[in-house]
Scaffold this active site. Sequence first.
Site, PDB file in Angstrom:
ATOM      1  N   ASN A  43      57.893  -4.981 -14.629  1.00  0.00           N
ATOM      2  CA  ASN A  43      57.701  -4.751 -15.914  1.00  0.00           C
ATOM      3  C   ASN A  43      56.586  -3.585 -16.351  1.00  0.00           C
ATOM      4  O   ASN A  43      55.976  -3.660 -17.205  1.00  0.00           O
ATOM      5  CB  ASN A  43      57.442  -6.030 -16.551  1.00  0.00           C
ATOM      6  CG  ASN A  43      56.179  -6.798 -16.119  1.00  0.00           C
ATOM      7  OD1 ASN A  43      55.577  -6.351 -15.264  1.00  0.00           O
ATOM      8  ND2 ASN A  43      55.905  -7.918 -16.833  1.00  0.00           N
ATOM      9  N   TYR A  68      45.763 -12.529  -9.931  1.00  0.00           N
ATOM     10  CA  TYR A  68      46.790 -13.428 -10.523  1.00  0.00           C
ATOM     11  C   TYR A  68      46.878 -15.009 -10.204  1.00  0.00           C
ATOM     12  O   TYR A  68      47.819 -15.838 -10.133  1.00  0.00           O
ATOM     13  CB  TYR A  68      48.309 -12.958 -10.249  1.00  0.00           C
ATOM     14  CG  TYR A  68      48.796 -11.644 -10.804  1.00  0.00           C
ATOM     15  CD1 TYR A  68      49.072 -11.818 -12.109  1.00  0.00           C
ATOM     16  CD2 TYR A  68      49.155 -10.551  -9.933  1.00  0.00           C
ATOM     17  CE1 TYR A  68      49.562 -10.484 -12.920  1.00  0.00           C
ATOM     18  CE2 TYR A  68      49.644  -9.448 -10.741  1.00  0.00           C
ATOM     19  CZ  TYR A  68      49.716  -9.433 -11.930  1.00  0.00           C
ATOM     20  OH  TYR A  68      50.334  -8.357 -12.817  1.00  0.00           O
ATOM     21  N   GLU A  92      38.939  -9.381 -15.127  1.00  0.00           N
ATOM     22  CA  GLU A  92      39.743  -8.583 -14.515  1.00  0.00           C
ATOM     23  C   GLU A  92      38.948  -7.226 -14.325  1.00  0.00           C
ATOM     24  O   GLU A  92      39.095  -6.706 -13.215  1.00  0.00           O
ATOM     25  CB  GLU A  92      41.066  -8.221 -15.251  1.00  0.00           C
ATOM     26  CG  GLU A  92      41.944  -9.641 -15.316  1.00  0.00           C
ATOM     27  CD  GLU A  92      43.141  -9.627 -16.246  1.00  0.00           C
ATOM     28  OE1 GLU A  92      43.181  -8.693 -17.113  1.00  0.00           O
ATOM     29  OE2 GLU A  92      44.007 -10.730 -16.289  1.00  0.00           O
ATOM     30  N   PHE A 125      57.602 -17.531  -9.042  1.00  0.00           N
ATOM     31  CA  PHE A 125      57.576 -15.913  -8.925  1.00  0.00           C
ATOM     32  C   PHE A 125      56.247 -15.463  -8.083  1.00  0.00           C
ATOM     33  O   PHE A 125      56.330 -14.254  -7.969  1.00  0.00           O
ATOM     34  CB  PHE A 125      57.841 -15.473 -10.248  1.00  0.00           C
ATOM     35  CG  PHE A 125      56.754 -15.636 -11.325  1.00  0.00           C
ATOM     36  CD1 PHE A 125      55.661 -15.045 -11.278  1.00  0.00           C
ATOM     37  CD2 PHE A 125      56.855 -16.527 -12.200  1.00  0.00           C
ATOM     38  CE1 PHE A 125      54.622 -15.276 -12.187  1.00  0.00           C
ATOM     39  CE2 PHE A 125      55.959 -16.949 -13.241  1.00  0.00           C
ATOM     40  CZ  PHE A 125      54.700 -16.292 -13.265  1.00  0.00           C
ATOM     41  N   ARG A 174      56.959  -1.762 -22.404  1.00  0.00           N
ATOM     42  CA  ARG A 174      57.844  -2.627 -21.682  1.00  0.00           C
ATOM     43  C   ARG A 174      59.615  -2.577 -22.326  1.00  0.00           C
ATOM     44  O   ARG A 174      60.505  -2.518 -21.528  1.00  0.00           O
ATOM     45  CB  ARG A 174      57.593  -4.091 -21.404  1.00  0.00           C
ATOM     46  CG  ARG A 174      56.448  -4.104 -20.338  1.00  0.00           C
ATOM     47  CD  ARG A 174      55.775  -5.410 -20.545  1.00  0.00           C
ATOM     48  NE  ARG A 174      54.684  -5.937 -19.427  1.00  0.00           N
ATOM     49  CZ  ARG A 174      54.039  -6.998 -19.664  1.00  0.00           C
ATOM     50  NH1 ARG A 174      53.920  -7.535 -20.607  1.00  0.00           N
ATOM     51  NH2 ARG A 174      53.168  -7.192 -18.630  1.00  0.00           N
ATOM     52  N   LYS A 194      51.513  -0.605 -12.996  1.00  0.00           N
ATOM     53  CA  LYS A 194      52.026  -1.060 -11.823  1.00  0.00           C
ATOM     54  C   LYS A 194      52.857  -0.168 -10.666  1.00  0.00           C
ATOM     55  O   LYS A 194      53.078   0.641 -11.200  1.00  0.00           O
ATOM     56  CB  LYS A 194      52.871  -2.413 -11.800  1.00  0.00           C
ATOM     57  CG  LYS A 194      51.900  -3.438 -12.833  1.00  0.00           C
ATOM     58  CD  LYS A 194      53.001  -4.605 -13.323  1.00  0.00           C
ATOM     59  CE  LYS A 194      52.176  -5.863 -13.746  1.00  0.00           C
ATOM     60  NZ  LYS A 194      52.971  -6.923 -14.186  1.00  0.00           N
ATOM     61  N   THR A 243      56.468  -9.811 -22.003  1.00  0.00           N
ATOM     62  CA  THR A 243      56.402  -9.839 -20.670  1.00  0.00           C
ATOM     63  C   THR A 243      57.882  -9.651 -20.211  1.00  0.00           C
ATOM     64  O   THR A 243      57.904  -8.722 -19.050  1.00  0.00           O
ATOM     65  CB  THR A 243      55.812 -11.292 -20.017  1.00  0.00           C
ATOM     66  OG1 THR A 243      54.629 -11.817 -20.561  1.00  0.00           O
ATOM     67  CG2 THR A 243      55.868 -11.417 -18.625  1.00  0.00           C
ATOM     68  N   HIS A 276      50.461  -4.023 -16.674  1.00  0.00           N
ATOM     69  CA  HIS A 276      49.668  -5.128 -16.889  1.00  0.00           C
ATOM     70  C   HIS A 276      48.418  -4.717 -18.032  1.00  0.00           C
ATOM     71  O   HIS A 276      47.992  -3.778 -17.920  1.00  0.00           O
ATOM     72  CB  HIS A 276      48.912  -5.808 -15.778  1.00  0.00           C
ATOM     73  CG  HIS A 276      47.779  -6.845 -15.942  1.00  0.00           C
ATOM     74  ND1 HIS A 276      48.190  -8.128 -15.934  1.00  0.00           N
ATOM     75  CD2 HIS A 276      46.523  -6.736 -16.167  1.00  0.00           C
ATOM     76  CE1 HIS A 276      47.012  -8.900 -16.094  1.00  0.00           C
ATOM     77  NE2 HIS A 276      46.029  -7.946 -16.452  1.00  0.00           N
ATOM     78  N   ARG A 311      47.812  -5.323 -25.763  1.00  0.00           N
ATOM     79  CA  ARG A 311      48.998  -6.094 -25.396  1.00  0.00           C
ATOM     80  C   ARG A 311      50.223  -5.845 -26.626  1.00  0.00           C
ATOM     81  O   ARG A 311      51.538  -5.947 -25.968  1.00  0.00           O
ATOM     82  CB  ARG A 311      48.339  -7.554 -25.906  1.00  0.00           C
ATOM     83  CG  ARG A 311      47.738  -8.251 -24.665  1.00  0.00           C
ATOM     84  CD  ARG A 311      48.314  -8.544 -23.493  1.00  0.00           C
ATOM     85  NE  ARG A 311      49.242  -9.618 -23.358  1.00  0.00           N
ATOM     86  CZ  ARG A 311      49.641 -10.465 -22.459  1.00  0.00           C
ATOM     87  NH1 ARG A 311      49.451 -10.030 -21.205  1.00  0.00           N
ATOM     88  NH2 ARG A 311      50.513 -11.185 -22.573  1.00  0.00           N
TER      89      ARG A 311
HETATM   90  P1  IDP Z   1      52.069 -10.810 -18.732  1.00  0.00           P
HETATM   91  O1  IDP Z   1      51.845  -9.709 -17.722  1.00  0.00           O
HETATM   92  O2  IDP Z   1      52.758 -10.449 -19.927  1.00  0.00           O
HETATM   93  O3  IDP Z   1      50.559 -11.403 -19.131  1.00  0.00           O
HETATM   94  P2  IDP Z   1      52.496 -13.381 -17.464  1.00  0.00           P
HETATM   95  O4  IDP Z   1      53.054 -14.449 -17.773  1.00  0.00           O
HETATM   96  O5  IDP Z   1      50.752 -13.442 -17.262  1.00  0.00           O
HETATM   97  O6  IDP Z   1      52.705 -12.206 -18.007  1.00  0.00           O
HETATM   98  O7  IDP Z   1      52.898 -12.920 -15.845  1.00  0.00           O
HETATM   99  C1  IDP Z   1      52.268 -12.064 -14.959  1.00  0.00           C
HETATM  100  C2  IDP Z   1      53.089 -11.116 -14.419  1.00  0.00           C
HETATM  101  O8  IDP Z   1      54.165 -11.975 -13.376  1.00  0.00           O
HETATM  102  C3  IDP Z   1      54.088 -10.690 -15.331  1.00  0.00           C
HETATM  103  O9  IDP Z   1      53.620  -9.443 -15.821  1.00  0.00           O
HETATM  104  C4  IDP Z   1      55.363 -10.165 -14.330  1.00  0.00           C
HETATM  105  O10 IDP Z   1      55.100  -8.804 -13.425  1.00  0.00           O
HETATM  106  C5  IDP Z   1      55.441 -11.481 -13.287  1.00  0.00           C
HETATM  107  N1  IDP Z   1      56.312 -12.688 -13.928  1.00  0.00           N
HETATM  108  C6  IDP Z   1      56.076 -13.395 -14.968  1.00  0.00           C
HETATM  109  N2  IDP Z   1      57.089 -14.078 -15.193  1.00  0.00           N
HETATM  110  C7  IDP Z   1      57.969 -13.873 -14.151  1.00  0.00           C
HETATM  111  C8  IDP Z   1      59.351 -14.214 -13.833  1.00  0.00           C
HETATM  112  O11 IDP Z   1      59.929 -15.166 -14.233  1.00  0.00           O
HETATM  113  N3  IDP Z   1      59.977 -13.663 -12.613  1.00  0.00           N
HETATM  114  C9  IDP Z   1      59.279 -12.616 -12.002  1.00  0.00           C
HETATM  115  N4  IDP Z   1      58.154 -12.146 -12.244  1.00  0.00           N
HETATM  116  C10 IDP Z   1      57.567 -12.632 -13.361  1.00  0.00           C
HETATM  117 MG    MG Z   2      49.167 -12.457 -18.194  1.00  0.00          MG
END
Ligand code: IDP
Ligand code: MG
Length: 151
Positions: A112, A49, A126, A57, A102, A9, A91, A115, A85
């Site tokens: 974070n 997304y 994707e 968010f 992470r 990212k 996350t 992805h 993963r």
């Molecule tokens: P993942 O990336 O571990 O699969 P997801 O739940 O799919 O997690 O969320 C996608 C992305 O959205 C996360 O990697 C993060 O960048 C962002 N994200 C998820 N939850 C939050 C939050 O509560 N606040 C801000 N950003 C978030």
């Molecule tokens: Mg995800």
Amino acid sequence: MERTFVMLKPDAVQRGIVGEIISRFERKGFKIVAMKMLKISRELAEKHYAEHKGKPFFEGLLNYITSSPVIAMVIEGKNAVKVVRSIVGATNPAEAQPGTIRGDYGLDVGRNVIHASDSLESAKREIALFFSSEEIYEYSKYDENWIYEKN
Ligand code: IDP
Ligand code: MG
């Protein structure tokens, strides 16, 4: 063999840690079969997304992911989706185990670093969003007989 989609990212690029992160996947034994830098458009970000549309968010996530270039990759190997993963970690970097990407490189869920696809179906979707079939390379790597018991 599975393929999964990985994206370093904007914060990873800005912080100068893309080399370190890519090294982790190489060391594990994965094969990089596609890679490019791009600045994600809002349209592509919304598609990538889509499952998060409407969440609190979502806007911040789109702004973050389109703010500066990213490195997109396709990574191939045995159980690639699950293993990648696990290397990426939870996350929220504050909760991610030390030793995961992470867990080692972040503090805020909104920054974070990386992805990775969460399932084989997501990976297929994707990869197709980011790469044409000509941009994905099939090649043999000299160390494969030492990474896998059988090919
Ligand atoms: P993942 O990336 O571990 O699969 P997801 O739940 O799919 O997690 O969320 C996608 C992305 O959205 C996360 O990697 C993060 O960048 C962002 N994200 C998820 N939850 C939050 C939050 O509560 N606040 C801000 N950003 C978030
Ligand atoms: Mg995800």
